[in-house]
Design a protein around this motif. Structure first.
Motif, PDB file in Angstrom:
ATOM      1  N   UNK A 169      -7.186  21.932  -7.747  1.00 36.00           N
ATOM      2  CA  UNK A 169      -6.286  20.876  -7.643  1.00 36.00           C
ATOM      3  C   UNK A 169      -6.578  19.580  -7.348  1.00 36.00           C
ATOM      4  N   UNK A 170      -8.033  19.714  -5.916  1.00 37.19           N
ATOM      5  CA  UNK A 170      -8.691  18.488  -5.425  1.00 37.19           C
ATOM      6  C   UNK A 170      -9.731  18.386  -6.376  1.00 37.19           C
ATOM      7  N   UNK A 171      -9.954  18.995  -6.537  1.00 36.33           N
ATOM      8  CA  UNK A 171     -11.868  19.063  -7.478  1.00 36.33           C
ATOM      9  C   UNK A 171     -11.910  17.626  -7.589  1.00 36.33           C
ATOM     10  N   UNK A 172     -12.762  17.354  -7.848  1.00 29.20           N
ATOM     11  CA  UNK A 172     -13.404  16.063  -8.563  1.00 29.20           C
ATOM     12  C   UNK A 172     -13.064  16.220  -9.286  1.00 29.20           C
ATOM     13  N   UNK A 173     -13.449  17.295 -10.278  1.00 30.76           N
ATOM     14  CA  UNK A 173     -13.669  17.689 -11.692  1.00 30.76           C
ATOM     15  C   UNK A 173     -12.185  18.552 -12.508  1.00 30.76           C
ATOM     16  N   UNK A 174     -11.372  17.858 -11.844  1.00 33.37           N
ATOM     17  CA  UNK A 174     -10.301  18.948 -12.051  1.00 33.37           C
ATOM     18  C   UNK A 174      -9.415  17.995 -13.103  1.00 33.37           C
ATOM     19  N   UNK A 175      -8.913  18.613 -14.311  1.00 34.44           N
ATOM     20  CA  UNK A 175      -8.464  17.750 -15.181  1.00 34.44           C
ATOM     21  C   UNK A 175      -6.895  18.297 -15.753  1.00 34.44           C
ATOM     22  N   UNK A 176      -5.975  17.566 -16.050  1.00 37.84           N
ATOM     23  CA  UNK A 176      -5.027  18.090 -17.250  1.00 37.84           C
ATOM     24  C   UNK A 176      -5.079  19.770 -18.038  1.00 37.84           C
ATOM     25  N   UNK A 177      -4.603  20.483 -17.675  1.00 33.82           N
ATOM     26  CA  UNK A 177      -4.814  22.251 -17.881  1.00 33.82           C
ATOM     27  C   UNK A 177      -3.996  22.114 -19.458  1.00 33.82           C
ATOM     28  N   UNK A 178      -3.175  20.958 -19.758  1.00 36.53           N
ATOM     29  CA  UNK A 178      -2.261  21.094 -20.972  1.00 36.53           C
ATOM     30  C   UNK A 178      -3.144  21.297 -22.365  1.00 36.53           C
ATOM     31  N   UNK A 179      -4.016  20.586 -22.816  1.00 42.14           N
ATOM     32  CA  UNK A 179      -4.760  20.652 -23.753  1.00 42.14           C
ATOM     33  C   UNK A 179      -4.890  22.343 -23.507  1.00 42.14           C
ATOM     34  N   UNK A 180      -5.350  23.162 -23.574  1.00 42.66           N
ATOM     35  CA  UNK A 180      -5.790  24.195 -23.006  1.00 42.66           C
ATOM     36  C   UNK A 180      -4.833  25.039 -23.934  1.00 42.66           C
ATOM     37  N   UNK A 181      -3.393  25.095 -23.005  1.00 48.00           N
ATOM     38  CA  UNK A 181      -2.792  25.818 -24.424  1.00 48.00           C
ATOM     39  C   UNK A 181      -2.483  25.909 -25.427  1.00 48.00           C
ATOM     40  N   UNK A 182      -2.571  24.259 -25.552  1.00 43.68           N
ATOM     41  CA  UNK A 182      -2.382  23.864 -27.084  1.00 43.68           C
ATOM     42  C   UNK A 182      -3.462  24.146 -27.842  1.00 43.68           C
ATOM     43  N   UNK A 183      -4.365  24.487 -27.493  1.00 41.09           N
ATOM     44  CA  UNK A 183      -6.068  25.383 -28.870  1.00 41.09           C
ATOM     45  C   UNK A 183      -6.016  26.891 -28.376  1.00 41.09           C
ATOM     46  N   UNK A 240     -12.743  16.252 -21.399  1.00 38.67           N
ATOM     47  CA  UNK A 240     -11.868  17.444 -19.972  1.00 38.67           C
ATOM     48  C   UNK A 240     -13.001  16.755 -18.840  1.00 38.67           C
ATOM     49  N   UNK A 241     -13.966  16.430 -19.023  1.00 37.83           N
ATOM     50  CA  UNK A 241     -14.935  15.561 -17.501  1.00 37.83           C
ATOM     51  C   UNK A 241     -16.099  16.555 -17.332  1.00 37.83           C
ATOM     52  N   UNK A 242     -16.153  17.504 -18.301  1.00 39.79           N
ATOM     53  CA  UNK A 242     -17.094  18.235 -17.613  1.00 39.79           C
ATOM     54  C   UNK A 242     -18.403  18.410 -18.051  1.00 39.79           C
ATOM     55  N   UNK A 243     -19.187  16.871 -18.210  1.00 41.18           N
ATOM     56  CA  UNK A 243     -20.050  16.796 -19.578  1.00 41.18           C
ATOM     57  C   UNK A 243     -21.439  17.515 -18.522  1.00 41.18           C
ATOM     58  N   UNK A 244     -21.308  17.544 -16.891  1.00 36.00           N
ATOM     59  CA  UNK A 244     -21.995  17.673 -16.013  1.00 36.00           C
ATOM     60  C   UNK A 244     -22.601  18.736 -16.242  1.00 36.00           C
ATOM     61  N   UNK A 245     -21.478  19.984 -15.969  1.00 37.59           N
ATOM     62  CA  UNK A 245     -21.420  21.052 -16.386  1.00 37.59           C
ATOM     63  C   UNK A 245     -22.632  21.523 -17.374  1.00 37.59           C
ATOM     64  N   UNK A 246     -22.040  20.644 -18.672  1.00 35.12           N
ATOM     65  CA  UNK A 246     -22.179  20.962 -19.853  1.00 35.12           C
ATOM     66  C   UNK A 246     -24.255  20.780 -20.185  1.00 35.12           C
ATOM     67  N   UNK A 247     -23.894  19.944 -19.041  1.00 29.64           N
ATOM     68  CA  UNK A 247     -25.686  19.325 -18.953  1.00 29.64           C
ATOM     69  C   UNK A 247     -26.801  20.507 -18.807  1.00 29.64           C
ATOM     70  N   UNK A 248     -25.972  20.989 -17.482  1.00 27.80           N
ATOM     71  CA  UNK A 248     -27.011  22.519 -16.762  1.00 27.80           C
ATOM     72  C   UNK A 248     -26.929  23.900 -17.494  1.00 27.80           C
ATOM     73  N   UNK A 249     -25.297  23.800 -17.981  1.00 24.57           N
ATOM     74  CA  UNK A 249     -25.774  25.195 -18.763  1.00 24.57           C
ATOM     75  C   UNK A 249     -26.368  25.082 -20.206  1.00 24.57           C
ATOM     76  N   UNK A 250     -26.019  24.109 -20.657  1.00 22.48           N
ATOM     77  CA  UNK A 250     -27.205  23.783 -21.951  1.00 22.48           C
ATOM     78  C   UNK A 250     -29.339  24.193 -21.063  1.00 22.48           C
ATOM     79  N   UNK A 251     -29.290  23.177 -20.146  1.00 23.35           N
ATOM     80  CA  UNK A 251     -30.255  23.081 -19.844  1.00 23.35           C
ATOM     81  C   UNK A 251     -31.261  24.064 -19.434  1.00 23.35           C
ATOM     82  N   UNK A 252     -30.368  24.995 -18.963  1.00 22.85           N
ATOM     83  CA  UNK A 252     -30.698  26.385 -17.790  1.00 22.85           C
ATOM     84  C   UNK A 252     -30.234  27.731 -19.066  1.00 22.85           C
TER      85      UNK A 252
END
Length: 381
Positions: free
Chosen positions: A188-202, A269-281
């Motif tokens: 909950x303290x993470x700079x990238x934390x987001x509302x998890x409700x949409x996770x359960x919806x899908x 979800x504000x997770x664009x940076x992890x996606x960038x690194x994941x695609x790259x590596x």
């Protein structure tokens, strides 16, 4: 180039070649096999090598001693799969009648959904996701049905419950399998934390189970979060997590609309940076095939050039195992720096400093200071 650097380069080259092109393994020398087995075991990818060769029907074509190591790894992996899928079965039994969605995460989810990422995948514990409001209900029911809390000092208990994305681990009294119950994917303290409700919806159902799994986009993003935001000072980034990412992208990439929806979901979800690194590596290290539009979309979240150059240097050093007999100081430094980065993203600076200072004080004292958890604490953050 020093001898340690040469040996490290050789060890990393062998492991990546084995993962990328397992069909070449029958042609390898005993010397290469000896080193490959050592680094594959170190990265917990030895079961993956067995699964790849078994799929090619080439286990009998490699040296017998190497094949025996791989078969042993397969037996261990299958044993863990059996233990932890049964543990999930017992949790579903224990929570029967509760109107609580239970989402399997990571390794068990891959097994339940019969995904390629489950092939040879070793996992040590069971990870579940439930809504935060249902945590007390689930925890109480499990404690009544044979699970127990692990010994933990009051400060760490509060650390989990107030700041983190999960409660302290539980373990069954007889089977001794450990379970981690999450209520979100990031602290909950993470700079990238987001509302998890949409996770359960899908979420998606799985055959013959009341448990569910994350939707494809969310499963990929969770794997990326686990890879880049869970640094370990000793192990560094985990190559097996990057292998998970590559497997998930390859598998789900065949579903209509997956590639088109990946970047928008990361942005939501504000997770664009992890996606960038994941695609790259995934592309650079494992030669994962990713459509050019997805690569271009992910580059929208690329860091500034100096930081990009630094990460291009640090990530391979931290994620690849190196040679067991020739450790590199710069690799150890890379692992430590990415560990610090992960903590920097997990907590705001003031809270991180407070946490480090308090933990150091506890170690100096040798005894935990009692900290009571109040209802006001649970409403914070």
């Amino acid at each position: 180039m020093t001898e340690s650097s040469r040996q490290t380069e050789r060890a990393n080259r062998l492991l990546l070649a084995a993962l990328r092109a397992p069909e070449t393994l029958p042609d390898w020398s005993l010397e290469d096999w000896d080193l490959l087995l050592r680094v594959a075991r170190r990265t917990r990818l030895i079961g993956r090598l067995e699964a790849q060769l078994a799929a090619l029907d080439r286990l009998d074509a490699i040296p017998e001693r190497a094949a025996n190591h791989l078969r042993s790894a397969r037996n261990l992996v299958q044993h863990r799969h059996t233990l932890l899928t049964w543990e999930l079965n017992r949790i579903l039994w224990a929570t029967e009648g509760l109107e609580v969605p239970i989402i399997a995460l990571k390794g068990v989810a891959y097994v339940l959904a019969e995904l390629p990422a489950a092939r040879g995948r070793f996992f040590a514990d069971l990870d579940l996701l439930v809504p935060h409001a249902d945590i007390p209900t689930i925890e109480t029911r499990l404690l009544e049905r044979g699970w127990m809390r692990l010994p933990i000092n009051p400060y760490d208990d509060r650390y989990y419950r107030v700041w983190m994305h999960e409660i302290p681990p539980l373990r069954h009294r007889e089977r001794e399998n450990e379970i981690d119950i999450h209520h979100r994917l990031l602290p909950r303290t993470s700079r990238l934390s987001f509302d998890p409700a949409p996770l359960f919806e899908h979420t998606r159902p799985v055959a013959d189970s009341r448990a569910r799994v994350l939707a494809p986009h969310d499963m990929v993003l969770h794997a990326l979060v686990h890879l880049f935001l869970e640094g370990d000072p000793q192990e560094g980034l985990r190559l097996r997590d990057l292998v998970d990412v590559a497997d998930l992208l390859d598998h789900f990439g065949r579903e209509p609309g997956f590639w088109e929806g990946l970047a928008p979901r990361a942005e939501a979800f504000g997770l664009g940076r992890p996606l960038y690194y994941g695609v790259r590596f995934a592309q650079r290290l494992l030669e994962c095939e990713i459509p050019q539009p997805v690569i271009e979309a992910s580059e929208h979240w690329a860091p500034i050039r100096p930081l990009r150059v630094l990460m291009d240097h640090l990530v391979p050093l931290a994620i690849l195992p190196g040679h067991p007999d020739h450790p590199l100081r710069r690799a150890a430094l890379a692992r430590w720096l990415l560990y610090v980065r992960a903590h920097w993203l997990r907590m705001p600076p003031w809270l991180l400093v407070r946490h480090i200072v308090y933990k150091a004080w506890l170690r100096v004292r040798g005894v935990p200071k009692r900290v009571e958890l109040t209802p006001q604490d649970l409403k914070r953050l």
